[in-house]
Motif scaffolding. Structure first.
Motif, short mmCIF file in Angstrom:
data_model
loop_
_atom_site.label_atom_id
_atom_site.label_comp_id
_atom_site.label_asym_id
_atom_site.label_seq_id
_atom_site.Cartn_x
_atom_site.Cartn_y
_atom_site.Cartn_z
N LEU A 74 -69.61 -81.49 36.41
CA LEU A 74 -68.76 -80.74 35.57
C LEU A 74 -67.29 -80.97 35.46
O LEU A 74 -66.79 -81.03 36.30
CB LEU A 74 -68.91 -79.14 36.10
N ASP A 75 -66.69 -80.93 34.17
CA ASP A 75 -65.58 -80.83 33.99
C ASP A 75 -65.05 -79.43 33.99
O ASP A 75 -65.14 -78.74 32.76
CB ASP A 75 -65.06 -81.51 32.69
N LYS A 76 -64.31 -78.97 35.04
CA LYS A 76 -64.31 -77.38 35.29
C LYS A 76 -63.40 -77.02 33.93
O LYS A 76 -63.72 -76.12 33.57
CB LYS A 76 -63.73 -77.09 36.63
N PRO A 77 -62.26 -77.51 34.06
CA PRO A 77 -61.40 -77.01 33.05
C PRO A 77 -61.88 -76.96 31.63
O PRO A 77 -61.92 -76.00 30.90
CB PRO A 77 -60.00 -77.98 33.03
N GLN A 78 -62.60 -78.02 31.09
CA GLN A 78 -63.02 -77.97 29.82
C GLN A 78 -64.14 -77.00 29.83
O GLN A 78 -64.36 -76.17 28.88
CB GLN A 78 -63.74 -79.53 29.47
N PHE A 79 -65.17 -76.76 30.96
CA PHE A 79 -66.17 -75.87 30.90
C PHE A 79 -65.53 -74.56 30.70
O PHE A 79 -66.09 -73.67 30.00
CB PHE A 79 -67.11 -76.35 31.93
N ALA A 80 -64.61 -74.32 31.32
CA ALA A 80 -64.12 -73.06 31.53
C ALA A 80 -63.49 -72.69 30.11
O ALA A 80 -63.63 -71.32 29.65
CB ALA A 80 -62.94 -72.85 32.71
N ASP A 85 -64.16 -69.33 25.50
CA ASP A 85 -64.28 -68.88 23.99
C ASP A 85 -65.71 -68.46 23.52
O ASP A 85 -65.70 -67.79 22.52
CB ASP A 85 -63.98 -70.28 23.27
N GLN A 86 -66.62 -69.02 24.35
CA GLN A 86 -68.05 -68.66 23.81
C GLN A 86 -68.05 -67.06 24.14
O GLN A 86 -68.57 -66.26 23.23
CB GLN A 86 -69.09 -69.59 24.56
N PHE A 87 -67.87 -66.84 25.27
CA PHE A 87 -67.77 -65.25 25.79
C PHE A 87 -66.87 -64.57 24.71
O PHE A 87 -67.50 -63.17 24.37
CB PHE A 87 -67.32 -64.92 27.01
N LYS A 96 -62.99 -68.76 18.95
CA LYS A 96 -64.24 -69.63 18.37
C LYS A 96 -64.52 -70.63 18.93
O LYS A 96 -63.87 -71.50 19.63
CB LYS A 96 -63.63 -70.36 16.78
N TYR A 97 -66.15 -70.52 19.55
CA TYR A 97 -66.61 -71.61 20.27
C TYR A 97 -66.62 -72.92 19.33
O TYR A 97 -67.33 -72.78 18.54
CB TYR A 97 -68.01 -70.86 20.67
N GLN A 98 -66.52 -73.89 19.97
CA GLN A 98 -66.34 -75.13 19.40
C GLN A 98 -67.12 -76.08 20.35
O GLN A 98 -67.03 -77.30 19.92
CB GLN A 98 -64.68 -75.67 18.96
N GLY A 99 -67.97 -75.85 21.08
CA GLY A 99 -68.71 -76.61 21.77
C GLY A 99 -70.15 -77.00 21.26
O GLY A 99 -70.38 -76.57 20.16
N ARG A 100 -70.94 -77.76 21.81
CA ARG A 100 -72.29 -78.30 21.21
C ARG A 100 -73.06 -76.85 21.29
O ARG A 100 -72.90 -75.98 22.08
CB ARG A 100 -72.73 -79.12 22.10
N ASP A 101 -74.11 -76.93 20.49
CA ASP A 101 -75.04 -75.92 20.60
C ASP A 101 -75.95 -75.94 21.64
O ASP A 101 -76.05 -76.95 22.33
CB ASP A 101 -76.14 -75.99 19.21
N MET A 102 -76.48 -74.74 22.02
CA MET A 102 -77.30 -74.74 23.24
C MET A 102 -78.53 -75.54 23.32
O MET A 102 -78.94 -76.08 24.53
CB MET A 102 -77.78 -73.49 23.54
N TYR A 103 -79.16 -76.12 22.35
CA TYR A 103 -80.20 -77.08 22.45
C TYR A 103 -79.87 -78.35 22.80
O TYR A 103 -80.41 -78.93 23.72
CB TYR A 103 -81.01 -77.03 20.93
N SER A 104 -78.63 -78.80 22.17
CA SER A 104 -78.24 -80.12 22.42
C SER A 104 -77.73 -80.21 23.92
O SER A 104 -77.92 -81.25 24.68
CB SER A 104 -77.19 -80.47 21.55
N THR A 105 -77.07 -79.05 24.22
CA THR A 105 -76.31 -79.18 25.53
C THR A 105 -77.26 -79.18 26.97
O THR A 105 -76.99 -79.73 27.79
CB THR A 105 -75.34 -78.11 25.54
N HIS A 106 -78.51 -78.46 26.57
CA HIS A 106 -79.48 -78.28 27.79
C HIS A 106 -80.57 -79.16 27.59
O HIS A 106 -81.54 -79.20 28.50
CB HIS A 106 -79.60 -76.85 27.87
#
Length: 154
Positions: A74-80, A85-87, A96-106
């Protein structure tokens, strides 16, 4: 004529009072809608409160033997930042959450319902630590619950 002007002025003042009253009523209704739409965000303490929850949540995840293997690289700062943003977005905040979608991520991680539930438990603990009311924390968890399907793969 004098009576005519008094009546006309009175009618104009009454019309202005009605217009002003309508505007105040519309503004109050807009504020009520805004408050109901972002009540979870406000209940979490807005962005600063969410950041504190996330700051308490990540160490819980990393210490949780049931799930910490999923966060070893985990890249803690990026994950945080992404998590906050997601919460924030889910809670009705301005983020605005700008990460990957949950399917791709997991995808391919082999996450089970037990793993997902362990993460939810850790989030509840982080929120309790930050004195978030159970009604607000339950509403956030309810907003996160639909993510179970794209995250859980076994």
């Amino acid at each position: 004529m004098h009576t005519f002007f008094k009546t006309t002025i009175r009618q104009i003042l009454c019309a202005l009072a009605l217009i002003a009253g309508s505007a105040v009523s519309a503004q109050a209704q807009t504020q009520t809608q805004t408050t109901s739409e972002n009540a979870v965000y406000l209940g979490l303490g807005e962005k600063a409160g969410i950041d504190k929850i996330v700051a308490d949540f990540i160490p819980l995840i990393l210490a949780d033997q049931r799930i910490n293997q999923f966060f070893s690289k985990l890249d803690k700062p990026q994950f945080a930042a992404l998590l906050a943003d997601q919460f924030c977005e889910l809670a009705g905040g301005p983020c605005k959450y700008q990460g990957r979608d949950m399917y791709s991520t997991h995808d391919g991680m082999g996450i089970s319902n037990a793993h997902f539930n362990a993460l939810a438990e850790d989030l509840q603990i982080a929120m309790e630590k930050n004195n978030i009311t159970s009604s607000v924390s339950n509403k956030l968890v309810a907003k996160l619950a639909p993510m179970q399907r794209p995250i859980v793969s076994k």
